[in-house]
Write a protein that holds these residues in place. Structure first.
Motif, PDB file in Angstrom:
ATOM      1  N   ASN A  37      43.237  40.753  33.182  1.00  0.00           N
ATOM      2  CA  ASN A  37      42.971  41.797  34.160  1.00  0.00           C
ATOM      3  C   ASN A  37      42.904  43.171  33.508  1.00  0.00           C
ATOM      4  O   ASN A  37      42.483  44.135  34.154  1.00  0.00           O
ATOM      5  CB  ASN A  37      44.041  41.785  35.255  1.00  0.00           C
ATOM      6  CG  ASN A  37      43.790  40.710  36.290  1.00  0.00           C
ATOM      7  OD1 ASN A  37      42.739  40.675  36.932  1.00  0.00           O
ATOM      8  ND2 ASN A  37      44.735  39.802  36.440  1.00  0.00           N
ATOM      9  N   ALA A  95      42.769  35.398  33.413  1.00  0.00           N
ATOM     10  CA  ALA A  95      42.980  35.800  34.814  1.00  0.00           C
ATOM     11  C   ALA A  95      42.036  35.080  35.780  1.00  0.00           C
ATOM     12  O   ALA A  95      42.450  34.658  36.851  1.00  0.00           O
ATOM     13  CB  ALA A  95      42.887  37.310  35.011  1.00  0.00           C
ATOM     14  N   SER A 106      48.646  42.139  35.296  1.00  0.00           N
ATOM     15  CA  SER A 106      48.669  42.406  36.732  1.00  0.00           C
ATOM     16  C   SER A 106      49.967  41.959  37.392  1.00  0.00           C
ATOM     17  O   SER A 106      50.427  40.831  37.222  1.00  0.00           O
ATOM     18  CB  SER A 106      47.479  41.731  37.422  1.00  0.00           C
ATOM     19  OG  SER A 106      47.530  40.329  37.238  1.00  0.00           O
TER      20      SER A 106
END
Length: 293
Positions: A144, A169, A12
């Motif tokens: 993610n 994450a 991400s």
């Protein structure tokens, strides 16, 4: 001319919208504070710390071609990251993360990383098409990504010689790392809650959790527990260390900073104890506000 990367950061890269207050917050609190909007996301946070240690990370992620994406892409390039291989989508918006922090820590957060999930294995095209792969160096990988894509990476010949460093994450995505739990090439970076979710139990301490994850088949795992003892577990046993005691002014991104600093230390030749000490110091400096976001 774009510099050659020495590490891949896969996951991400988005806009962090963080509200922080010095007050202790409860459900329904309405208090003064500051709201910031900065480049963030697990892969991005790791890449930013790696830049401070002199690395040149390449970002493999998804962004929209919307104004937010173009602004974010430019910000990444200004920070010295390799952005040539980012998947840019015409129909997916740029992802966002929103969090509220108070004197009593993180109150709540929402990660809108749906575009990254929707992009799927398109973000790996630079590897499958030969522009970057097969990759033989370190890789910072974040949870993610979808569980299906993480499972594909765990088995892919594109990563057969890679040094996979993996973070979940958030606790809500910890179980996505299950396909990588038994990978001989993967080092997992988790907090105490995430370790418990992976083992379907609760642990009283990071050393206990590290030992249990290794017993379950993890090649190596680092478990953090806020200001309490953290642990590095592997075939040579469990090594523990105590984080420096500092005044905490922020928490979002602390785990990513720890992971990046640990990767930088080991890539630079530090032994287990030295790498753990460097990672804990970097994370402590970050949460105390002594280094930038």
């Amino acid at each position: 001319m774009t510099a050659a990367p020495d590490i891949l950061c896969i996951g991400s890269v988005l806009w962090d919208i963080i509200g922080r207050s010095a007050a202790t917050l409860r459900l329904g609190s309405d208090v003064p504070g500051r709201i910031t909007r900065l480049p963030g996301g697990v892969a991005m946070n790791i890449a930013m710390t790696l830049r401070r240690f002199g690395f040149t990370p390449a970002l493999l992620t998804a962004m929209g071609r919307d104004p937010e994406g173009q602004e974010l892409l430019a910000a990444c390039a200004r920070m010295g990251m390799v952005t040539d291989h980012i998947y840019l989508s015409d129909d997916l918006p740029t992802d966002r993360y929103m969090a509220v922090e108070g004197a009593n820590g993180l109150i709540a957060a929402i990660a809108d990383a749906h575009s990254l999930e929707a992009a799927g294995d398109k973000i790996l095209r630079p590897l499958s098409e030969g522009r970057l792969g097969p990759w033989r160096g370190p890789v910072a990988l974040d949870g993610n990504l979808t569980e299906a894509l993480l499972a594909e990476i765990a088995q892919s010949p594109l990563f057969a010689d890679a040094d996979l460093r993996v973070a979940p994450a958030s606790p809500g995505k910890a179980e996505r790392l299950t396909p990588l739990l038994h990978s001989p090439r993967a080092t997992l970076y988790v907090n105490l809650e995430e370790a418990g979710l992976l083992c379907l139990t609760r642990f009283a301490s990071a050393p206990e959790a590290a030992g249990a994850l290794v017993a379950r088949g993890a090649a190596r795992v680092l478990v953090t527990d806020g200001g309490r003892a953290c642990a590095d577990g592997g075939p040579d046993g469990v090594l523990t260390a105590i984080p420096p005691q500092v005044l905490v002014t922020r928490v979002t991104g602390a785990g990513d900073t720890f992971m990046a600093a640990h990767i930088a230390a080991e890539t630079g030749g530090a032994d287990r104890a030295q790498a753990l000490e460097q990672a804990l110091r970097a994370a402590a400096d970050y949460v105390s506000g002594d280094i930038g976001s």
